[in-house]
Every structure is written in C-alpha cells, then in structure tokens.
Scaffold this active site. Sequence first.
Site, PDB file in Angstrom:
ATOM      1  N   HIS A  21       3.347   6.463  -6.807  1.00  0.00           N
ATOM      2  CA  HIS A  21       2.510   7.565  -7.288  1.00  0.00           C
ATOM      3  C   HIS A  21       3.316   8.867  -7.273  1.00  0.00           C
ATOM      4  O   HIS A  21       3.302   9.642  -8.227  1.00  0.00           O
ATOM      5  CB  HIS A  21       1.263   7.662  -6.387  1.00  0.00           C
ATOM      6  CG  HIS A  21       0.201   8.578  -6.893  1.00  0.00           C
ATOM      7  ND1 HIS A  21      -0.822   9.023  -6.099  1.00  0.00           N
ATOM      8  CD2 HIS A  21       0.007   9.157  -8.102  1.00  0.00           C
ATOM      9  CE1 HIS A  21      -1.600   9.829  -6.805  1.00  0.00           C
ATOM     10  NE2 HIS A  21      -1.128   9.923  -8.027  1.00  0.00           N
ATOM     11  N   HIS A  69       0.836  -1.202   0.000  1.00  0.00           N
ATOM     12  CA  HIS A  69       0.000   0.000   0.000  1.00  0.00           C
ATOM     13  C   HIS A  69       0.878   1.262   0.000  1.00  0.00           C
ATOM     14  O   HIS A  69       0.727   2.137  -0.854  1.00  0.00           O
ATOM     15  CB  HIS A  69      -0.917  -0.015   1.231  1.00  0.00           C
ATOM     16  CG  HIS A  69      -1.776   1.193   1.363  1.00  0.00           C
ATOM     17  ND1 HIS A  69      -3.097   1.214   0.976  1.00  0.00           N
ATOM     18  CD2 HIS A  69      -1.509   2.442   1.818  1.00  0.00           C
ATOM     19  CE1 HIS A  69      -3.599   2.406   1.193  1.00  0.00           C
ATOM     20  NE2 HIS A  69      -2.668   3.173   1.704  1.00  0.00           N
ATOM     21  N   GLU A  70       1.794   1.310   0.953  1.00  0.00           N
ATOM     22  CA  GLU A  70       2.640   2.507   1.065  1.00  0.00           C
ATOM     23  C   GLU A  70       3.563   2.629  -0.153  1.00  0.00           C
ATOM     24  O   GLU A  70       3.882   3.736  -0.588  1.00  0.00           O
ATOM     25  CB  GLU A  70       3.464   2.478   2.357  1.00  0.00           C
ATOM     26  CG  GLU A  70       2.629   2.401   3.647  1.00  0.00           C
ATOM     27  CD  GLU A  70       1.542   3.483   3.763  1.00  0.00           C
ATOM     28  OE1 GLU A  70       1.680   4.552   3.149  1.00  0.00           O
ATOM     29  OE2 GLU A  70       0.536   3.224   4.456  1.00  0.00           O
ATOM     30  N   HIS A 121       1.795   4.562  -2.696  1.00  0.00           N
ATOM     31  CA  HIS A 121       1.910   6.018  -2.516  1.00  0.00           C
ATOM     32  C   HIS A 121       3.269   6.497  -3.039  1.00  0.00           C
ATOM     33  O   HIS A 121       3.371   7.542  -3.671  1.00  0.00           O
ATOM     34  CB  HIS A 121       1.783   6.384  -1.031  1.00  0.00           C
ATOM     35  CG  HIS A 121       0.378   6.361  -0.501  1.00  0.00           C
ATOM     36  ND1 HIS A 121      -0.649   7.082  -1.075  1.00  0.00           N
ATOM     37  CD2 HIS A 121      -0.169   5.718   0.558  1.00  0.00           C
ATOM     38  CE1 HIS A 121      -1.763   6.865  -0.388  1.00  0.00           C
ATOM     39  NE2 HIS A 121      -1.512   6.040   0.603  1.00  0.00           N
TER      40      HIS A 121
HETATM   41 ZN   LIG Z   1      -2.715   5.184   2.026  1.00  0.00          ZN
END
Ligand SMILES: [Zn+2]
Length: 228
Positions: free
Chosen positions: A24, A17-18, A21
Amino acid sequence: MGESVLISWDDAETFFHEFGHALHSLSSNVKYPSLNGGVRDYTEFQSQLLERWLSTDKVINQFLKHHETDEVIPKELIVKIKKAATFNQGFTTTEYLASALMDMEYHMSDPSNLDPDVFEKETLAKLNMPKELVMRHRSPHFGHVFSGEGYATAYYGYMWADVLTSDAAEAFEQSPGGFYDQEMSAKLVKHLFAPRNTVDPEQAFRDFRGRDAKIDALMRDRGFPVPK
Ligand SMILES: [Zn+2]
C-alpha cells in the site's frame, strides 16, 4: 543452530498482512505527504486483503513446503484450515458487534447523569443481546473508545474493513484469472493502493468494484446466511 526457522499459519498470515501495508505504501503516487496516510476504518483493508493470497494454489505449491521433505502441504490440511475459518463466528461476531454498537450508543447519548451500569443493561436489552454472551469489551474496560478520540464511535471499523476485504476478495475470486487476474490486479493498484488518502475511500472502492461495498461476501465468509 543451523535449523530451519519454521512459522505458524498465523505468522504466515501476519507476514502477508504486513506485506499488504508495505505494498500500500510502496504503490503510493501521492504528491502531498498529508494525504499519504491511512483512513481509520479503511487502512486495515488493504493489508487484510493481502492475507487472502496465502491460501491460493500458487503460494501453496511454491512456498508451503515441508522443510525436510520439500513436500507441498497436503490438500486435506488446507481444506481443514479453510473449514476452520467459520469456527465460532457466531460468538465472535456477536460479542464484537455488541461492543461496536454500544460504542455508538454511548457517543450519541447525553452523558450527564448517565449511569454506565444501567445504560449498558438497557442498551443490550434493546439490541436483543443473547444473555449467554458478554460484550467483547464491557464499558469499564472499553479503552479503545474512551481513552482517546481515535476510536470513539469507530470501533465498528474493524468489521467495516472486513466487509471491504471480503467483497474485494470475491471480486478476485470471480474474475477469469482469480487472485492472479492481471486486470483486477491493475485495478487494485490503481484504485485501492496508489491514491492512499487523496480519493474518498467510498469512491475508491466504487471505482475498483464497480459498485458500493456489500456485506454479502462477508456473510458468506463467516458462514452466515445472506439477508435478502
Ligand atoms: Zn495491519
């Protein structure tokens, strides 16, 4: 001392998940810093999408190995983990949606003389809320939407990010190379990562998917029937 650091499935999911980020941010080709941020109901989408790579064969066979025997995690366990993904979704989805809809109802109502206790009861009745369930956040403790403007009328955003995540993940699943399809991956970077906030998220998703987002994939992921 000297022992392997082991992480749970949840932690592994959080790593991915991180990392989403991070990707992104690192993919950004945005010139102006003010447009290089996230958008409220969209910014968790890219990172949630990245979580989907954790349970792909490539990651399983390369990384999910026993720390002493070097054996790859048994297939049965993976099947169980995937099956467990739909556990309790009826409850989770309903308690969440009750709060998300209540948030909007509150913010679209005239607050003068509004009695939260009565309003909550009436609104839940209107929504046909099963009486066996309570909202995830009852009105007095709905800090998200009353403590600041950030999440006011935007509590739905978590689920909207889930809609986009499931729909985008399905695009990968259905492509020839699956989650490692080069064409899809290039589109992911070009439309969903690199532009950050310079393109309207609605348009960015359309550019990636070739159509607007649909809820069908999310319904399938949660084990619900897809409405016709
Ligand atoms: Zn998040």
